[in-house]
Design a protein around this motif. Sequence first.
Motif, mmCIF file in Angstrom:
data_model
loop_
_atom_site.group_PDB
_atom_site.id
_atom_site.type_symbol
_atom_site.label_atom_id
_atom_site.label_comp_id
_atom_site.label_asym_id
_atom_site.label_seq_id
_atom_site.Cartn_x
_atom_site.Cartn_y
_atom_site.Cartn_z
ATOM 1 N N UNK A 1 9.558 -26.321 9.799
ATOM 2 C CA UNK A 1 10.093 -27.328 8.873
ATOM 3 C C UNK A 1 9.805 -28.648 9.191
ATOM 4 N N UNK A 2 8.974 -29.244 7.994
ATOM 5 C CA UNK A 2 8.609 -30.509 8.160
ATOM 6 C C UNK A 2 9.438 -31.462 7.393
ATOM 7 N N UNK A 3 10.466 -32.384 7.870
ATOM 8 C CA UNK A 3 11.123 -33.290 7.229
ATOM 9 C C UNK A 3 10.179 -34.732 7.108
ATOM 10 N N UNK A 4 10.043 -35.298 5.830
ATOM 11 C CA UNK A 4 9.439 -36.447 5.644
ATOM 12 C C UNK A 4 10.199 -37.611 6.109
ATOM 13 N N UNK B 1 2.319 -36.322 12.444
ATOM 14 C CA UNK B 1 3.201 -35.432 12.411
ATOM 15 C C UNK B 1 3.297 -34.789 13.758
ATOM 16 N N UNK B 2 4.676 -34.918 14.497
ATOM 17 C CA UNK B 2 4.838 -34.436 15.634
ATOM 18 C C UNK B 2 5.977 -33.503 15.843
ATOM 19 N N UNK B 3 5.656 -32.516 16.759
ATOM 20 C CA UNK B 3 7.130 -31.594 17.102
ATOM 21 C C UNK B 3 8.025 -32.061 17.698
ATOM 22 N N UNK B 4 9.248 -31.850 17.252
ATOM 23 C CA UNK B 4 10.466 -32.399 17.863
ATOM 24 C C UNK B 4 11.149 -31.371 18.753
ATOM 25 N N UNK B 5 11.277 -31.237 20.034
ATOM 26 C CA UNK B 5 11.680 -30.172 20.752
ATOM 27 C C UNK B 5 13.463 -30.589 20.571
ATOM 28 N N UNK B 6 13.734 -31.823 20.443
ATOM 29 C CA UNK B 6 15.296 -32.160 20.240
ATOM 30 C C UNK B 6 15.768 -31.519 19.085
ATOM 31 N N UNK B 7 15.185 -31.651 17.910
ATOM 32 C CA UNK B 7 15.563 -31.095 16.506
ATOM 33 C C UNK B 7 15.464 -29.769 16.561
ATOM 34 N N UNK B 8 14.380 -29.305 17.215
ATOM 35 C CA UNK B 8 14.370 -27.659 17.156
ATOM 36 C C UNK B 8 15.120 -27.105 18.029
ATOM 37 N N UNK B 9 15.704 -27.640 19.227
ATOM 38 C CA UNK B 9 16.909 -27.162 19.999
ATOM 39 C C UNK B 9 18.180 -27.185 19.170
ATOM 40 N N UNK B 10 18.228 -28.348 18.352
ATOM 41 C CA UNK B 10 19.574 -28.301 17.668
ATOM 42 C C UNK B 10 19.757 -27.136 16.912
ATOM 43 N N UNK B 11 18.854 -27.070 16.006
ATOM 44 C CA UNK B 11 18.868 -26.288 14.628
ATOM 45 C C UNK B 11 18.355 -25.014 14.768
ATOM 46 N N UNK B 12 17.482 -24.515 15.773
ATOM 47 C CA UNK B 12 16.932 -23.218 15.869
ATOM 48 C C UNK B 12 15.623 -22.879 15.028
ATOM 49 N N UNK B 13 15.469 -24.019 14.301
ATOM 50 C CA UNK B 13 14.133 -24.034 13.673
ATOM 51 C C UNK B 13 12.934 -24.950 14.384
ATOM 52 N N UNK B 14 11.791 -24.556 14.019
ATOM 53 C CA UNK B 14 10.653 -25.554 14.563
ATOM 54 C C UNK B 14 10.475 -26.534 13.592
ATOM 55 N N UNK C 1 -2.715 -30.284 6.207
ATOM 56 C CA UNK C 1 -3.719 -30.212 7.286
ATOM 57 C C UNK C 1 -3.130 -30.055 8.825
ATOM 58 N N UNK C 2 -2.367 -30.608 9.128
ATOM 59 C CA UNK C 2 -1.734 -30.945 10.473
ATOM 60 C C UNK C 2 -0.547 -29.967 10.732
ATOM 61 N N UNK C 3 0.069 -29.446 10.131
ATOM 62 C CA UNK C 3 0.877 -28.117 10.404
ATOM 63 C C UNK C 3 0.603 -26.778 9.620
ATOM 64 N N UNK C 4 -0.483 -26.150 10.129
ATOM 65 C CA UNK C 4 -0.941 -25.049 9.339
ATOM 66 C C UNK C 4 -0.007 -23.710 9.037
ATOM 67 N N UNK D 1 7.343 -35.553 10.020
ATOM 68 C CA UNK D 1 6.210 -36.395 9.437
ATOM 69 C C UNK D 1 6.636 -38.027 9.387
ATOM 70 N N UNK D 2 5.809 -38.668 10.264
ATOM 71 C CA UNK D 2 6.241 -40.057 10.444
ATOM 72 C C UNK D 2 5.657 -41.072 9.495
ATOM 73 N N UNK D 3 6.117 -40.947 8.174
ATOM 74 C CA UNK D 3 5.774 -41.876 7.227
ATOM 75 C C UNK D 3 6.253 -43.185 7.440
ATOM 76 N N UNK D 4 7.178 -43.400 8.337
ATOM 77 C CA UNK D 4 7.795 -44.804 8.664
ATOM 78 C C UNK D 4 6.678 -45.511 9.576
ATOM 79 N N UNK D 5 5.520 -44.841 9.745
ATOM 80 C CA UNK D 5 4.458 -45.624 10.738
ATOM 81 C C UNK D 5 3.371 -46.148 9.473
ATOM 82 N N UNK D 6 3.762 -45.735 8.304
ATOM 83 C CA UNK D 6 2.698 -45.989 7.171
ATOM 84 C C UNK D 6 2.595 -47.781 7.170
ATOM 85 N N UNK D 7 1.399 -48.007 6.592
ATOM 86 C CA UNK D 7 1.333 -49.493 6.425
ATOM 87 C C UNK D 7 2.545 -50.081 5.482
ATOM 88 N N UNK D 8 3.025 -51.088 5.299
ATOM 89 C CA UNK D 8 4.301 -51.562 4.920
ATOM 90 C C UNK D 8 5.517 -50.938 5.207
#
Length: 403
Positions: free
Chosen positions: A298-301, A23-36, A164-167, A40-47
């Motif tokens: 905000x956490x987009x999955x 789960x990583x903070x995105x400066x790009x999308x935070x700057x674009x939207x004003x949100x933080x 757990x990762x984004x308190x 959540x990179x579930x595309x890195x999941x097995x399969x």
Amino acid sequence: MLELADVLEARERVRETSRHTPLTYSHTYSDMTGAAVHLKLENFQRTGAFKIRGATNRVQTLSPEEQAAGVVTASAGNHAQGVALAATRAGVDSKIVMPEQAPIAKVKATRSYGAEVVLAGADYDAAAERAHEIEREEGRTYVHAFDDEHVMAGQGTIGLEILEDCLDVDTVVVPIGGGGLIAGIATAIKAKRPDVRVIGVQSTGASSAAASLEKGSVVTIDGVDTIADGIATRSIGEKTFSVIQERVDEVVTVTDEQIAMAVAHLLERSKTVVEGAGAVPLAAILFEAFDYDDGEVIVPLLSGGNIDLNMLTTVIVRGLIETGRYLKIQTVLKDQPGALEELLAIISGHRANIYAIQHDRTSRDIKMSDTEVEIDLETRGHDHVEELLEAIEDHGYAVEVLV
């Protein structure tokens, strides 16, 4: 109804098979939207998608007799791969029915994980009909892609990881197909942090959840039409609907054009490959499909990354068109030496790059002394497109924008 205890038990069952994804903070999308915005990179999941979680939890709860008889399921691709790998790791025979137009990459991957693949039907629902026939004919256990509490609980382990990762998370945004993913995540999050919003997102071309919530009961839509094949279902599940009604704060929709732009954004700006369904949550944020405040966490999955290469090409082009970076025009020139050179001089003078040129002297729509020309161009945004078209028209050319 599914409870937190089910999700906690599922976490122990899937721990060795699934990964705790980043789960990583995105400066790009935070700057674009004003949100933080935290991805959540579930595309890195097995399969390559979240489905391995629910599939593993379901396979791990089979009785010895059910394991011996084998399993069958229907899937557009990601659930297929999850069931195939989970079953193979457990020594269980698996047969997967996939729609006839399922992405080739997903079909090959499913076979590589040890399953027998049967192609049947135009979409998920038609494939499911064939899978249930096999269930009856062969005595296999049907592993539902979403309307199963064990599957829902397995998917809910993502919610535990997000907390757990984004308190300081305020809002979690989740794609909805059949509803198993959001039902599991909402169960975990609302039990531990009832103040956290859970927003569901569907494509406008497959919006059964939104229609069901509006009616108050499960609605089956006539058909689906979306580039997000991972969420292209005609209805959500009965079990998932009950959970969504109780625990999901809002369900919104985004268009295919918006999904394509989100896929292109992630590829270009975040160097991250996602499929259409995986880009849906980010599209909802970028195009403000729901209300949020400045600074809201905000956490987009990003639920999966198994996109077919042909589809990726199409999505990239659509994304470029929507952002004004790809233009295809048609005009008519005199069929004489130097006519094309004069037009190209205007284009190059406005710093547009040419991808391709096609001449057609045989069109019935033009005079025999003319030639029809189509030109594919790389442009630098909507303002540049308008400037270029205006310059060409000012020189006397009648221009038709094709895309």
